[in-house]
Design a protein around this motif. Structure first.
Motif, short mmCIF file in Angstrom:
data_model
loop_
_atom_site.label_atom_id
_atom_site.label_comp_id
_atom_site.label_asym_id
_atom_site.label_seq_id
_atom_site.Cartn_x
_atom_site.Cartn_y
_atom_site.Cartn_z
N UNK A 42 1.59 8.95 -6.07
CA UNK A 42 1.82 10.42 -6.23
C UNK A 42 2.86 10.80 -7.28
N UNK A 43 3.88 10.02 -7.35
CA UNK A 43 4.95 10.21 -8.32
C UNK A 43 4.24 10.48 -9.74
N UNK A 44 3.24 9.55 -10.14
CA UNK A 44 2.55 9.85 -11.34
C UNK A 44 1.86 11.13 -11.42
N UNK A 45 1.05 11.18 -10.43
CA UNK A 45 0.20 12.30 -10.45
C UNK A 45 1.05 13.85 -10.88
N UNK A 46 2.27 13.94 -10.01
CA UNK A 46 3.27 15.04 -10.26
C UNK A 46 3.96 15.09 -11.37
N UNK A 47 4.15 13.86 -11.93
CA UNK A 47 4.64 13.81 -13.54
C UNK A 47 3.65 14.23 -14.50
N UNK A 48 2.44 13.98 -14.22
CA UNK A 48 1.39 14.46 -15.44
C UNK A 48 0.98 15.91 -15.30
N UNK A 49 1.29 16.66 -14.16
CA UNK A 49 1.05 17.77 -14.13
C UNK A 49 2.35 18.67 -13.74
N UNK A 54 0.84 -1.12 -0.07
CA UNK A 54 0.07 -0.03 0.16
C UNK A 54 0.95 1.17 0.13
N UNK A 55 1.99 1.20 0.69
CA UNK A 55 2.88 2.53 0.74
C UNK A 55 3.50 2.49 -0.52
N UNK A 56 3.89 1.38 -1.12
CA UNK A 56 4.57 1.67 -2.41
C UNK A 56 3.71 1.88 -3.22
N UNK A 57 2.39 1.54 -3.50
CA UNK A 57 1.42 2.16 -4.63
C UNK A 57 0.95 3.53 -4.10
N UNK A 58 1.10 4.10 -3.05
CA UNK A 58 0.54 5.42 -2.82
C UNK A 58 1.88 6.20 -3.59
N UNK A 59 2.91 5.75 -2.98
CA UNK A 59 4.21 6.64 -3.64
C UNK A 59 4.33 6.79 -5.10
N UNK A 60 4.11 5.59 -5.84
CA UNK A 60 4.01 5.55 -7.11
C UNK A 60 2.87 6.41 -7.62
N UNK A 92 5.17 24.26 -3.34
CA UNK A 92 5.88 25.19 -2.03
C UNK A 92 7.20 24.56 -2.06
N UNK A 93 7.42 23.15 -2.02
CA UNK A 93 8.76 22.33 -1.87
C UNK A 93 8.66 21.52 -0.62
N UNK A 94 7.54 21.70 0.02
CA UNK A 94 7.18 21.17 1.45
C UNK A 94 6.26 19.76 0.93
N UNK A 95 6.84 18.64 0.91
CA UNK A 95 6.07 17.46 0.47
C UNK A 95 4.75 17.42 1.18
N UNK A 96 4.59 17.38 2.37
CA UNK A 96 3.30 17.23 3.30
C UNK A 96 2.38 18.29 2.93
N UNK A 97 3.07 19.51 3.01
CA UNK A 97 1.96 20.91 2.84
C UNK A 97 1.50 20.78 1.28
N UNK A 98 2.44 20.56 0.24
CA UNK A 98 2.06 20.35 -0.96
C UNK A 98 0.91 19.53 -1.17
N UNK A 99 1.20 18.03 -0.83
CA UNK A 99 0.22 16.95 -0.84
C UNK A 99 -1.30 17.44 -0.41
#
Length: 158
Positions: free
Chosen positions: A36-43, A28-34, A123-130
């Motif tokens: 998030x990375x795909x979402x960031x890459x798309x936008x 679940x953690x790995x799938x969530x990370x993947x 903003x560069x702060x991962x948790x805040x940006x998420x």
């Protein structure tokens, strides 16, 4: 001589459940990370979904596309009239003038509004940006641009 006893079937079952839960948690953690990375890459080159400026959706657009959409929408809209007071504090009536915002040289600062739309969730702060991206996606985020007045036009209008 000592012999090792074999674990009972109940102990093996409990160990298997713990191992299965741990593996599921890690997957679940790995799938969530993947995700998030795909979402960031798309936008990467686009404004995040859920963002609008003056009610005009700009999410998912590149900044130049968003500016074109905004200019088209704002060109149809008129800025409201402005009421000016003379500021007299005496007991008599004060003078009032109603002037069109265009007569004062009023302009919406669309460049700054689009810059704010672009930086939302970056903003560069991962948790805040998420959290910011999730809020924009689920509840939306509407940006209202600043209005700038041209001082020379204000002086002419009075």
């Amino acid at each position: 001589m000592r012999t090792q006893s074999e674990p009972s079937q109940a102990e093996r079952g409990a160990a298997g459940l713990v191992l299965a839960a741990l593996v599921a948690f890690l997957v679940a953690i790995v799938a969530t990370g993947v995700g998030v990375m795909a979402y960031e890459s798309q936008y990467r080159d686009r404004i995040y979904p859920g963002v609008s400026v003056l009610g005009v959706p700009v999410g998912g657009l590149e900044p130049l596309e968003a500016m074109g959409r905004l200019q088209g929408a704002v060109a149809e809209a008129a800025l409201p009239a402005v009421v000016l007071h003379d500021g007299a504090n005496g007991s008599g009536p004060t003078a009032r003038w109603t002037v069109g915002a265009g007569d004062l040289g009023a302009q919406l600062d669309l460049d700054a509004a689009l810059q704010e739309a672009w930086t939302l969730g970056r903003s560069g702060v991962f948790r805040h940006d998420l959290v910011t991206r999730a809020r924009a996606l689920w509840w939306g985020y509407d940006i209202v641009p600043d209005v700038a007045l041209e001082p020379s036009m204000v002086a002419l209008s009075i």
